[in-house]
Design a protein around this motif. Sequence first.
Motif, PDB file in Angstrom:
ATOM      1  N   VAL A 138       0.780  -1.508  -0.261  1.00 20.85           N
ATOM      2  CA  VAL A 138      -0.041   0.122  -0.238  1.00 20.85           C
ATOM      3  C   VAL A 138       0.688   1.292  -0.117  1.00 20.85           C
ATOM      4  O   VAL A 138       1.513   1.484   0.788  1.00 20.85           O
ATOM      5  N   GLY A 139       0.712   2.327  -1.050  1.00 22.39           N
ATOM      6  CA  GLY A 139       1.335   2.925  -0.744  1.00 22.39           C
ATOM      7  C   GLY A 139       2.550   3.277  -1.890  1.00 22.39           C
ATOM      8  O   GLY A 139       3.820   4.428  -2.060  1.00 22.39           O
ATOM      9  N   SER A 140       2.802   2.127  -1.945  1.00 23.37           N
ATOM     10  CA  SER A 140       4.764   2.372  -2.679  1.00 23.37           C
ATOM     11  C   SER A 140       3.981   2.285  -4.172  1.00 23.37           C
ATOM     12  O   SER A 140       3.661   2.360  -5.028  1.00 23.37           O
ATOM     13  N   SER A 141       5.484   3.114  -4.795  1.00 27.92           N
ATOM     14  CA  SER A 141       5.256   3.283  -6.382  1.00 27.92           C
ATOM     15  C   SER A 141       5.707   2.326  -7.248  1.00 27.92           C
ATOM     16  O   SER A 141       5.817   2.376  -8.544  1.00 27.92           O
ATOM     17  N   THR A 142       5.853   1.111  -6.684  1.00 23.20           N
ATOM     18  CA  THR A 142       6.607  -0.407  -7.119  1.00 23.20           C
ATOM     19  C   THR A 142       5.119  -1.561  -6.810  1.00 23.20           C
ATOM     20  O   THR A 142       5.516  -1.072  -5.264  1.00 23.20           O
ATOM     21  N   ILE A 143       5.102  -1.981  -7.781  1.00 21.70           N
ATOM     22  CA  ILE A 143       4.714  -3.806  -7.360  1.00 21.70           C
ATOM     23  C   ILE A 143       5.564  -4.951  -7.659  1.00 21.70           C
ATOM     24  O   ILE A 143       6.300  -4.714  -8.590  1.00 21.70           O
ATOM     25  N   VAL A 144       5.566  -5.946  -7.290  1.00 15.38           N
ATOM     26  CA  VAL A 144       6.686  -6.940  -7.692  1.00 15.38           C
ATOM     27  C   VAL A 144       5.451  -8.071  -7.577  1.00 15.38           C
ATOM     28  O   VAL A 144       5.062  -8.386  -7.887  1.00 15.38           O
ATOM     29  N   THR A 145       5.706  -7.982  -9.033  1.00 12.07           N
ATOM     30  CA  THR A 145       5.030  -9.535 -10.550  1.00 12.07           C
ATOM     31  C   THR A 145       6.127 -10.431 -10.213  1.00 12.07           C
ATOM     32  O   THR A 145       6.507  -9.988 -11.237  1.00 12.07           O
ATOM     33  N   GLY A 146       5.727 -11.109 -10.851  1.00 15.06           N
ATOM     34  CA  GLY A 146       6.938 -12.473 -11.673  1.00 15.06           C
ATOM     35  C   GLY A 146       8.256 -12.749 -10.844  1.00 15.06           C
ATOM     36  O   GLY A 146       9.046 -12.588 -11.621  1.00 15.06           O
ATOM     37  N   GLY A 147       8.488 -11.417  -9.440  1.00 13.37           N
ATOM     38  CA  GLY A 147      10.112 -11.342  -8.604  1.00 13.37           C
ATOM     39  C   GLY A 147      10.712 -10.412  -9.209  1.00 13.37           C
ATOM     40  O   GLY A 147      11.031  -9.881  -8.706  1.00 13.37           O
ATOM     41  N   LYS A 148       9.764  -9.822  -9.794  1.00 18.61           N
ATOM     42  CA  LYS A 148      10.438  -8.338 -10.274  1.00 18.61           C
ATOM     43  C   LYS A 148       9.765  -6.991 -10.176  1.00 18.61           C
ATOM     44  O   LYS A 148       8.482  -7.144 -10.654  1.00 18.61           O
ATOM     45  N   SER A 149      10.242  -6.515  -9.779  1.00 19.48           N
ATOM     46  CA  SER A 149       9.784  -4.893  -9.322  1.00 19.48           C
ATOM     47  C   SER A 149       9.006  -4.229 -10.308  1.00 19.48           C
ATOM     48  O   SER A 149       9.852  -3.846 -11.865  1.00 19.48           O
ATOM     49  N   VAL A 150       7.848  -3.844 -10.446  1.00 20.25           N
ATOM     50  CA  VAL A 150       7.219  -2.657 -11.848  1.00 20.25           C
ATOM     51  C   VAL A 150       6.458  -1.288 -11.097  1.00 20.25           C
ATOM     52  O   VAL A 150       5.672  -1.556 -10.245  1.00 20.25           O
TER      53      VAL A 150
END
Length: 436
Positions: free
Chosen positions: A379-391
């Motif tokens: 929550v509140g982050s400028s990145t999410i993690v999908t497939g082990g990679k930051s987006v």
Amino acid sequence: MFKNKYGICHALTGLLVFALLLSFPANILAGASALLAAEKARGEQALPIAVRQKDYNIVALGDSISAGYEPGMTAQSTPYGYVERLREQGLYYGRTKTFNYGILGLTSEGLKNYVTAIGSGKPVKAEAIQRGVPDPRISVLASEIAEARANIERADLITITIGGNDLYQLISDVDDYDYSIAEIEAKGEDLLNAYIFNVREVIRALNEINPEAQIILMDQYQPIPKIIGGTIYSQLQSAANSFTGAVEGIAAEFTTLGKLVKAAHVAEVFKGREIVFTHIFPGGDIHPNQAGYEAIAKVVAKEVWGSYRETEALRDGVPVNVVIKGKKLQTPYKPVLRNNQTFLAIKDITDAIGAESQWDNRSSTATVTYGGRKVVIPVGSSTIVTGGKSVPTASPAFLNKIGQESKTYVPLALLAQGLGLDVQYVEKTKTVFINL
């Protein structure tokens, strides 16, 4: 860009001619049935995702009706005709893409030339399709033959509207010369026989490219209302019936041969509703209006899916409708729009698609798992993690207080991308479609 060449005065002068052209003896139709027994063309783009299930591909061929033309359109206009509505209908059943190859001013001979070129897979000059076509995109379409062939090869549904410009050309010819009634009738016979031959060749060529696609051939609606047509209204309807008979004959012959060809009866639904369904009054344009395009879409949708799904009106305070796997999302937690992104309560999404979610209070992080994929959303982050990679994301998840509850709202597009879902937004109806 798109100029209307159908003036009300010209339409009126051609009324009787139109009736005479096609109201010839029934044995002509019998013989014909025996004989036959964009906008740049491109597909609607879905959200790019790593793994895509098979799309339901719709290819539209034909004239300005397929192109979705309405008077006043420019190069910047986005059509919303029957093709766009069919895309929405398809999205109720799964992933759907449309490829619109409707060409303004195209005749049945022009369509035959176009589909023949597509069959060859080689680019052609615009003149090789049809000389004098008013559509400014014709050169681009003629150069992208290979792309058109590829889209037809994977099409599940091919729709065809053609024939109106054949009539327009003949009416113009008759207006310019002093023909006798017998000569007009003879030209009418030639018109219908040529139309049948051309459409037969179109369908034959399409079957060679893709024998598995369902082909829907539409008949020609009669656009002149009784209040304008007066005493010859019944003759005009008889003329339209002649075209319908030809279309039915074509479909019947190919069906007998085991081909997937259906006739769609658009003319019947326009009968008595010409003013409601076209721009004929007061503007004098015979093209469908929005109600008319919806009527056409309903006819085709019922042939393909057995019904036409109506989009519900938005409730107060709800910015978009959300349809997941063909069902409208029913939730007390309203979708939210931020930075042109749709946010949904994470539990609504996971429940609807059968995903699992976990919440970490210490890091205020939601983890969603579906089909072997994992998306981590702080929550509140400028990145999410999908497939082990930051987006990166300019629209971070947030906690939305609703009454006494706080719900985690996540950016739908990024979550869907990470989980391999298909998300498509329809601006006209303010609807987000989510498919697995």
